[in-house]
Design an enzyme around this catalytic site. Structure first.
Site, PDB file in Angstrom:
ATOM      1  CE1 TYR A   1       1.081   6.675  -3.869  1.00 40.41           C
ATOM      2  CE2 TYR A   1       0.818   8.606  -2.659  1.00 40.41           C
ATOM      3  CZ  TYR A   1       0.608   7.599  -3.576  1.00 40.41           C
ATOM      4  OH  TYR A   1      -0.886   7.601  -4.162  1.00 40.41           O
TER       5      TYR A   1
ATOM      6  NE  ARG B   1      -7.979   4.229   0.345  1.00 41.04           N
ATOM      7  CZ  ARG B   1      -8.199   5.432   0.756  1.00 41.04           C
ATOM      8  NH1 ARG B   1      -9.270   5.663   1.160  1.00 41.04           N
ATOM      9  NH2 ARG B   1      -6.957   5.986   1.176  1.00 41.04           N
ATOM     10  CE  LYS B   2     -10.756  10.202  -0.789  1.00 39.04           C
ATOM     11  NZ  LYS B   2     -10.507  10.907   0.530  1.00 39.04           N
TER      12      LYS B   2
ATOM     13  CE  LYS C   1      -3.179  -1.269  -0.636  1.00 35.02           C
ATOM     14  NZ  LYS C   1      -3.596  -2.133  -1.832  1.00 35.02           N
ATOM     15  CB  SER C   2       4.375   2.080  -0.230  1.00 27.17           C
ATOM     16  OG  SER C   2       4.157   1.719   1.172  1.00 27.17           O
ATOM     17  N   GLY C   3       2.149   2.368  -2.941  1.00 27.46           N
ATOM     18  CA  GLY C   3       2.420   2.525  -4.286  1.00 27.46           C
ATOM     19  C   GLY C   3       2.994   1.736  -5.226  1.00 27.46           C
TER      20      GLY C   3
ATOM     21  CB  THR D   1      -0.606  -0.620  -8.034  1.00 28.20           C
ATOM     22  OG1 THR D   1      -0.797  -1.319  -6.991  1.00 28.20           O
ATOM     23  CG2 THR D   1      -1.219  -1.007  -9.351  1.00 28.20           C
ATOM     24  CD1 TRP D   2       2.486   5.526 -10.778  1.00 26.98           C
ATOM     25  CD2 TRP D   2       2.422   6.377  -8.592  1.00 26.98           C
ATOM     26  NE1 TRP D   2       2.267   6.820 -10.913  1.00 26.98           N
ATOM     27  CE2 TRP D   2       2.502   7.426  -9.818  1.00 26.98           C
ATOM     28  CE3 TRP D   2       2.170   6.781  -7.289  1.00 26.98           C
ATOM     29  CZ2 TRP D   2       2.620   8.784  -9.410  1.00 26.98           C
ATOM     30  CZ3 TRP D   2       2.259   8.278  -6.970  1.00 26.98           C
ATOM     31  CH2 TRP D   2       2.459   9.346  -7.972  1.00 26.98           C
TER      32      TRP D   2
ATOM     33  CG  HIS E   1       5.004  -6.263  -0.230  1.00 24.28           C
ATOM     34  ND1 HIS E   1       4.971  -5.127  -0.677  1.00 24.28           N
ATOM     35  CD2 HIS E   1       3.635  -6.961  -0.489  1.00 24.28           C
ATOM     36  CE1 HIS E   1       4.065  -4.982  -1.654  1.00 24.28           C
ATOM     37  NE2 HIS E   1       3.239  -5.992  -1.419  1.00 24.28           N
TER      38      HIS E   1
HETATM   39  P1  A3P Z   1      -4.915   4.793  -1.374  1.00 19.99           P
HETATM   40  O1  A3P Z   1      -5.471   3.737  -0.597  1.00 19.99           O
HETATM   41  O2  A3P Z   1      -4.488   5.962  -0.493  1.00 19.99           O
HETATM   42  O3  A3P Z   1      -5.622   5.488  -2.469  1.00 19.99           O
HETATM   43  P2  A3P Z   1      -0.055  -0.648  -3.563  1.00 19.99           P
HETATM   44  O4  A3P Z   1      -0.159  -0.521  -4.944  1.00 19.99           O
HETATM   45  O5  A3P Z   1       1.098  -0.604  -2.946  1.00 19.99           O
HETATM   46  O6  A3P Z   1      -0.805  -1.633  -3.169  1.00 19.99           O
HETATM   47  O7  A3P Z   1      -0.602   0.924  -2.837  1.00 19.99           O
HETATM   48  C1  A3P Z   1      -2.111   1.324  -3.250  1.00 19.99           C
HETATM   49  C2  A3P Z   1      -2.193   2.573  -3.066  1.00 19.99           C
HETATM   50  O8  A3P Z   1      -1.538   3.574  -4.376  1.00 19.99           O
HETATM   51  C3  A3P Z   1      -3.286   3.128  -2.912  1.00 19.99           C
HETATM   52  O9  A3P Z   1      -3.737   4.282  -2.145  1.00 19.99           O
HETATM   53  C4  A3P Z   1      -3.622   3.578  -4.498  1.00 19.99           C
HETATM   54  O10 A3P Z   1      -4.805   4.433  -4.557  1.00 19.99           O
HETATM   55  C5  A3P Z   1      -2.322   4.421  -4.701  1.00 19.99           C
HETATM   56  N1  A3P Z   1      -2.212   4.272  -6.085  1.00 19.99           N
HETATM   57  C6  A3P Z   1      -2.334   2.984  -6.982  1.00 19.99           C
HETATM   58  N2  A3P Z   1      -1.908   3.470  -8.355  1.00 19.99           N
HETATM   59  C7  A3P Z   1      -1.705   4.594  -8.051  1.00 19.99           C
HETATM   60  C8  A3P Z   1      -1.240   5.742  -8.966  1.00 19.99           C
HETATM   61  N3  A3P Z   1      -1.118   5.421 -10.483  1.00 19.99           N
HETATM   62  N4  A3P Z   1      -0.854   6.819  -8.804  1.00 19.99           N
HETATM   63  C9  A3P Z   1      -1.058   7.436  -7.498  1.00 19.99           C
HETATM   64  N5  A3P Z   1      -1.417   6.452  -6.392  1.00 19.99           N
HETATM   65  C10 A3P Z   1      -1.785   5.260  -6.689  1.00 19.99           C
END
Ligand code: A3P
Length: 297
Positions: A193, A261-262, A46-48, A50-51, A105
């Site tokens: 992030y 999510r956000k 959950k630190s980004g 996916t991004w 992770h």
């Molecule tokens: P939030 O729950 O605060 O919205 P991970 O990818 O490590 O699981 O982390 C998910 C978090 O990254 C979520 O945060 C998600 O919305 C955010 N996220 C996913 N893709 C993103 C993107 N392209 N740009 C910015 N934030 C992103």
């Protein structure tokens, strides 16, 4: 040891991990044969992640796919860049690719020896603890585990402060990669992030540079960096058909939309009261001390 119904187990290296992943992680630690062209993306969940997966995939494959033809238009980043426990069976991993990108992770100290003996590079992405925690809490609420956790956020925070979350303690993991990035700057790149949100373009260029595949002048002139930034943005990825609710991930028991999510900095303020926030702040101060690492957001 289990924590309520989260099904976490304490790995012998001292970090908490999902019980179902313990064996695959140990197998990765013991057997993974890292190659010089490996690129490991490391994060707390959950630190980004996916991004970062989307960005790294786009950077290293930019000679193979143009941005408009990117597989990111039709696949979730987690289907394109596997986690370490999904590597088994990917024997043909290097076919047609110069680089092999995957994610973990796991803490730095727990990585397989071959990661250190090869020229494998590590990109570590961290996020401020409050947003990471709030994002993690939401993710668990949506996850399709066998037992659905229904924790009040305050109870989850108590666990977080004890280090009990997926791949926690948070501070130990981050400190491990932070120290490594200071000691071995050519091996570990440490990014945040919040910096990606502020100036994604610069960070993308820094990642490419670190991976020894900097953007050529021509590419810069053609706006390739901006195109990659745009393709991988929250707005772009979350609006892809493949990332809409109900599209199930090929590698996880979740719908692809739960990874989006956000995507904001500072959303914790909508969930945590000032007392909770200051509990986290003082613990982080105690843990990170004068390490030089600070968090924004
Ligand atoms: P939030 O729950 O605060 O919205 P991970 O990818 O490590 O699981 O982390 C998910 C978090 O990254 C979520 O945060 C998600 O919305 C955010 N996220 C996913 N893709 C993103 C993107 N392209 N740009 C910015 N934030 C992103």
């Amino acid at each position: 040891e289990k924590i309520m119904n989260w099904s976490l187990i304490l790995h012998e290296d001292g970090f908490w991990c999902p019980e179902r992943l313990l064996r695959p992680l140990i197998s990765f630690q013991r057997n993974y044969d890292s190659k010089d062209n490996d690129i490991l993306l490391a994060t707390m969940p959950k630190s980004g992640t996916t991004w970062l997966k989307a960005l790294a995939f786009s950077i290293v494959n930019r000679d193979i796919y143009s941005v408009s033809q990117s597989p990111l238009h039709t696949s979730n980043p987690h289907e394109l860049v596997p986690f370490e426990f999904q590597l088994a069976g990917q024997r043909n991993r290097d076919e047609g690719r110069d680089y092999h990108v995957f994610a973990t992770h796991m803490p730095y100290a727990s990585l397989p020896d071959s990661i250190f003996s090869s020229k494998c590079k590590i990109v570590y992405l961290c996020r401020n603890p409050l947003d990471q925690f709030v994002s993690d809490w939401h993710f668990h609420e949506q996850m399709c585990w066998d037992v659905k956790p229904e924790f009040a956020i305050e109870d989850a925070l108590d666990l977080f402060l004890q280090g009990k979350q997926n791949y926690g303690p948070f501070w130990e993991q981050i400190q491990g990669y932070w120290n490594a990035s200071l000691k071995f700057p050519g091996k570990v790149l440490f990014i945040k992030y919040e910096d990606l949100k502020k100036d994604c373009r610069s960070v993308v260029k820094r990642i490419a540079q670190f991976l020894q595949m900097p953007f050529a002048e021509e590419e810069e002139k053609n706006g390739l960096v901006e195109q990659i930034v745009k393709l991988c943005s929250f707005e772009s990825l979350s609006n892809m058909e493949v990332n809409k609710p109900g599209k199930w991930n090929a590698n996880f028991r979740v719908s692809n939309n739960v990874f989006f999510r956000k995507g904001e900095v500072g959303d914790w303020i909508n969930y945590l009261n000032p007392t909770s926030a200051s509990r986290v702040a003082s613990l982080m101060k105690e843990k990170f001390g004068d390490s030089g690492l600070t968090f924004e957001g």
